[in-house]
Design a protein around this motif. Structure first.
Motif, PDB file in Angstrom:
ATOM      1  N   TYR A  54       0.810  -1.197  -0.120  1.00 30.88           N
ATOM      2  CA  TYR A  54       0.078   0.153   0.016  1.00 30.88           C
ATOM      3  C   TYR A  54       0.835   1.295  -0.081  1.00 30.88           C
ATOM      4  CZ  TYR A  54      -4.558  -2.263   0.501  1.00 30.88           C
ATOM      5  OH  TYR A  54      -5.635  -3.159   0.317  1.00 30.88           O
ATOM      6  N   ALA A  88      -2.111  12.491   2.237  1.00 30.59           N
ATOM      7  CA  ALA A  88      -3.129  11.667   1.489  1.00 30.59           C
ATOM      8  C   ALA A  88      -2.958  10.258   2.037  1.00 30.59           C
ATOM      9  CB  ALA A  88      -2.766  11.823   0.208  1.00 30.59           C
ATOM     10  N   TYR A  93      -6.047   8.567   3.406  1.00 24.68           N
ATOM     11  CA  TYR A  93      -6.784   7.451   2.327  1.00 24.68           C
ATOM     12  C   TYR A  93      -6.387   5.899   2.484  1.00 24.68           C
ATOM     13  CZ  TYR A  93      -8.536  11.323  -0.109  1.00 24.68           C
ATOM     14  OH  TYR A  93      -9.101  12.441  -0.388  1.00 24.68           O
ATOM     15  N   ILE A  94      -4.968   6.049   3.355  1.00 25.10           N
ATOM     16  CA  ILE A  94      -4.709   4.465   3.581  1.00 25.10           C
ATOM     17  C   ILE A  94      -4.683   4.075   4.973  1.00 25.10           C
ATOM     18  CG2 ILE A  94      -2.551   2.702   3.489  1.00 25.10           C
ATOM     19  CD1 ILE A  94      -1.983   4.190   1.079  1.00 25.10           C
ATOM     20  N   PRO A 110      -8.419   4.756   6.954  1.00 23.06           N
ATOM     21  CA  PRO A 110      -9.393   3.696   6.592  1.00 23.06           C
ATOM     22  C   PRO A 110      -8.918   2.311   7.248  1.00 23.06           C
ATOM     23  CG  PRO A 110      -8.936   4.844   4.734  1.00 23.06           C
ATOM     24  CD  PRO A 110      -7.954   5.469   5.870  1.00 23.06           C
ATOM     25  N   LYS A 111      -7.787   1.968   7.199  1.00 22.07           N
ATOM     26  CA  LYS A 111      -7.562   0.819   7.738  1.00 22.07           C
ATOM     27  C   LYS A 111      -7.303   0.573   9.174  1.00 22.07           C
ATOM     28  CE  LYS A 111      -5.963  -1.087   3.901  1.00 22.07           C
ATOM     29  NZ  LYS A 111      -7.047  -2.269   3.257  1.00 22.07           N
ATOM     30  N   VAL A 123      -3.995  -3.158  -4.886  1.00 23.12           N
ATOM     31  CA  VAL A 123      -3.892  -2.060  -3.807  1.00 23.12           C
ATOM     32  C   VAL A 123      -4.905  -0.868  -4.223  1.00 23.12           C
ATOM     33  CG1 VAL A 123      -2.612   0.080  -2.733  1.00 23.12           C
ATOM     34  CG2 VAL A 123      -1.534  -2.298  -3.200  1.00 23.12           C
ATOM     35  N   TYR A 162      -7.612   2.133  -2.879  1.00 20.43           N
ATOM     36  CA  TYR A 162      -7.933   3.039  -1.802  1.00 20.43           C
ATOM     37  C   TYR A 162      -9.218   2.761  -1.539  1.00 20.43           C
ATOM     38  CZ  TYR A 162      -3.589   4.839  -3.262  1.00 20.43           C
ATOM     39  OH  TYR A 162      -2.135   4.723  -3.607  1.00 20.43           O
ATOM     40  N   THR A 187     -12.018   3.815   0.696  1.00 22.54           N
ATOM     41  CA  THR A 187     -12.850   4.794   0.896  1.00 22.54           C
ATOM     42  C   THR A 187     -13.165   5.732  -0.315  1.00 22.54           C
ATOM     43  OG1 THR A 187     -11.071   6.341   1.673  1.00 22.54           O
ATOM     44  CG2 THR A 187     -12.141   4.978   3.201  1.00 22.54           C
TER      45      THR A 187
END
Lengths: 291, 363
Positions: free
Chosen positions: A182, A195, A199-200, A203-204, B91, B93, B95
């Protein structure tokens, strides 16, 4: 098909029923019992109906404690959650520093509540405490036994010291579970640090954050020992949170009826709020998964 | 677009590499010409991904340089190189919507929204995902997620090269074939350098103009699929490419004669290998034939198994302790009585310590 019915199997459940009855149901029912009765001593009880509940719901004392409690929990969540995320993101990812860091972070979590209270009670004392005396030496007027703001700051900082590690460790586990690919993909995509976080990482971490928020909310909403040891609920009633007030009422004043009603209302509030939190956050989670 | 030159490049994951075995990637000098489709082929753990990550800048090599059009980019971070890369596992994103996912690499580079929109639609069409653009990426299947990853790799138009690190591993076989064809078509249309890592020889041979074979950290050969077939530079290439792979037999060499056990074969050229090397003869099963009677350059064998796989038969023969595979074309007769194995000497290669040796000038 001929099913064999053998009701003897119910005996298997008996130990659990007894255990739960003695540890939870009967004590809880005792509280319910007290909450709807009145006594003038001699173990003679009279039916009081919902009188105690009405009294508590309408009492200013309960309102004040409830408001203080909400403010406290809100402040705790507002500090510990972002701080925990921040710490987790800056913790080492590999090497000898990882175990060292993890152990150091876990230490506050291993200290019993009343010990934490005592540590801070002494730490903040103006005469012999490291913190209190240093403040005094620096010319800052700090005294948690007299100043309301100082008392609040002390109690909040103490809770942050005690519990931020929990949030950080949960978030760290969430972060560690993100595959390296990722981050590599994000670099290929030219993503900024913000970002990547937005975005990574965030959310994770959603799953563990849900747990962290729930745990920290419930715990802070039920807080008793540490502020009781440090400030005893004072100065005045400034740090008298719900549980402190409840204990004062039940054991200090021996108002068993109102105290029982108080604890039932208290329990229902926590149950309701936890349910709301849980529902809202799992709903958000589902929304994320669908379109 | 650029030519990529890897100059005396080597990489070790250890801080102080000593022995050659410490290097995940042994020293190489390699040029990737602009606009070609390359396949990087090798078994797992041979250094393919290391090489790819060095090109994209995710890894900085222990020694040597990476040059894009003569410009040294060795120390440049990934973000500042014009490189796209697609990874083995999807991979996405979570959301974001599919649209935002595809737009992400462009948005990060401050491309204007109108251009982004046309690009996203082009790529979505190519991947047959036009209908899914508004969906959240999280709920999609692994196939769809990997297509998004591919899309993000393809969306930038200014890249020097697109690197694919076994991108179709998680995709189901039918779609795999389709996507490979689309990638190939896209390459022909865009003429952008593509480097495609795989351990599947069919994938490599169908996709690429040039195949680079890696083995144990070495780049053992770079060439067209045909060259790899006809002149494997290393026994590994011979063995890895082809089905079944090249037969490799330990031999002694003296000039034009190679001998093993009590047999001698005659070669069209003469060889003088360096002393004290372990020598082997390599011949592809396609260049062996079976006969009833002894012929020139033939040895007696026993036939162990005849396997008919449709287009041809694969015959497993044994000569003492050696197993030799033979491919017999469909219309050619073969039966267990065909016990003389004949070698097509023009297609015999000799290897010293597994590396191809060339003949002396033929007079």
């Amino acid at each position: 098909m001929n099913k064999t019915w053998n009701n003897k199997a119910w005996w298997m459940v008996l130990p659990v029923v007894l255990l739960v009855a003695f540890s939870a149901v009967i004590p809880l029912m005792t509280v319910v019992n007290y909450s709807v009765q009145d006594t003038f001593g001699n173990n003679q009880f009279f039916w009081a109906g919902l009188q105690w509940f009405e009294e508590i719901v309408n009492s200013e004392r309960f309102h004040d404690a409830l408001i203080r409690q909400f403010i406290f929990s809100a402040v705790i969540l507002a500090i510990e959650i972002p701080l925990g995320i921040f710490i987790a993101m800056n913790m080492p990812k590999k090497g000898w520093a990882v175990p060292v860091c993890l152990v150091l972070m876990s230490l506050p979590l291993l200290i019993p509540w009343n010990v934490v209270g005592t540590i801070w009670q002494i730490f903040g004392r103006v005469d012999i405490g490291l913190l209190g005396a240093s403040m005094k030496a620096l010319g800052i007027d700090y005294n948690y036994t007299q100043n309301i703001a100082d008392a609040w700051i002390t109690v909040v900082v103490m809770d942050v010291w005690h519990w931020t590690s929990l949030v950080a460790l949960l978030c760290y586990a969430g972060l560690q579970s993100i595959p390296e690919a990722y981050y590599q993909a994000a670099r290929i995509d030219g993503a900024s640090t913000w970002a990547i976080f937005r975005y990574i990482q965030l959310p994770k971490m959603r799953g563990v954050l849900l747990i962290a928020v729930l745990l920290r909310f419930m715990d802070s909403f039920m807080i008793y020992t540490e502020p009781f040891v440090v400030t005893g609920g004072g100065p005045g009633n400034a740090t008298t949170f719900l549980s402190i007030d409840l204990v004062k009422m039940a054991i200090g004043q021996f108002d068993l009826g109102p105290a029982a009603a108080f604890s039932i209302i208290y329990f229902l509030i926590i149950l309701l709020l936890s349910w709301v939190f849980y529902t809202v956050m799992t709903h958000l989670d589902k929304q994320g998964q669908k379109s | 677009m650029a030519e990529i030159y890897l100059k005396q490049l080597a990489h070790s994951y250890l801080p102080h590499p000593q022995a050659p075995s410490d290097y995940a990637l042994k020293q190489i000098d390699l040029t990737w010409e602009d606009g070609k489709a390359y396949a990087l082929l090798g078994s797992s753990g041979c250094g393919k991904s290391t090489l790819l990550n060095i090109i994209s800048g995710l890894l900085h090599p222990s020694q040597g340089q990476v040059l894009f059009d003569g410009q040294d980019v060795t120390q440049l971070p990934t973000e500042q190189r014009q490189i796209a890369q697609v990874f083995q596992f999807p991979v996405v994103y979570d959301t974001m919507t599919v649209y935002d996912n595809l737009a992400f690499p462009l948005r990060n580079r401050k491309v204007d929204e109108a251009t982004i929109k046309t690009r996203v639609q082009e790529i979505a069409q190519l991947l047959e995902m036009s209908g899914d653009l508004k969906k959240k990426a999280q709920g999609l299947t692994a196939d769809a997620k990997q297509k998004i990853s591919l899309g993000r790799g393809l969306i930038r138009q200014d890249v020097a090269a697109i690197l694919f690190d076994e991108p179709l591993t998680v995709i189901d076989p039918h779609l795999k074939w389709l996507l490979r064809m689309q990638l190939k078509a896209l390459h022909q249309k865009s003429q952008r350098t593509m480097i495609y890592v795989t351990h599947d020889q069919t994938e490599a041979l169908t996709f690429a103009d040039q195949v680079v074979v890696m083995y144990d950290g070495y780049v053992v050969q770079m060439g067209t699929p045909q060259a790899l077939f006809e002149r494997p530079a290393h026994t590994f290439v011979g063995y890895f490419i082809g089905s079944p792979g090249m037969n490799v037999l330990p031999v002694q060499v003296a000039g034009r004669q190679v001998s093993f056990h009590d047999q001698t074969l005659y070669l069209p050229q003469s060889y003088t290998p360096a002393p004290n090397t372990s020598l082997a003869l390599g011949i592809r099963p396609e260049f062996l034939s079976l006969h009833r009677e002894p012929t020139f350059n033939s040895i007696p064998v026993t036939i162990q198994r005849i396997e008919d796989i449709g287009r041809h038969k694969i015959v497993r023969t044994a000569f003492q302790d050696l197993i030799i595979n033979v491919i017999v074309p469909d219309q050619v007769a073969v039966s267990p009585e065909y016990t003389y194995l004949s070698f097509d000497a023009a297609h015999i290669h000799l290897y010293a310590n597994d590396w191809l040796i060339t003949a002396e000038d033929t007079l």
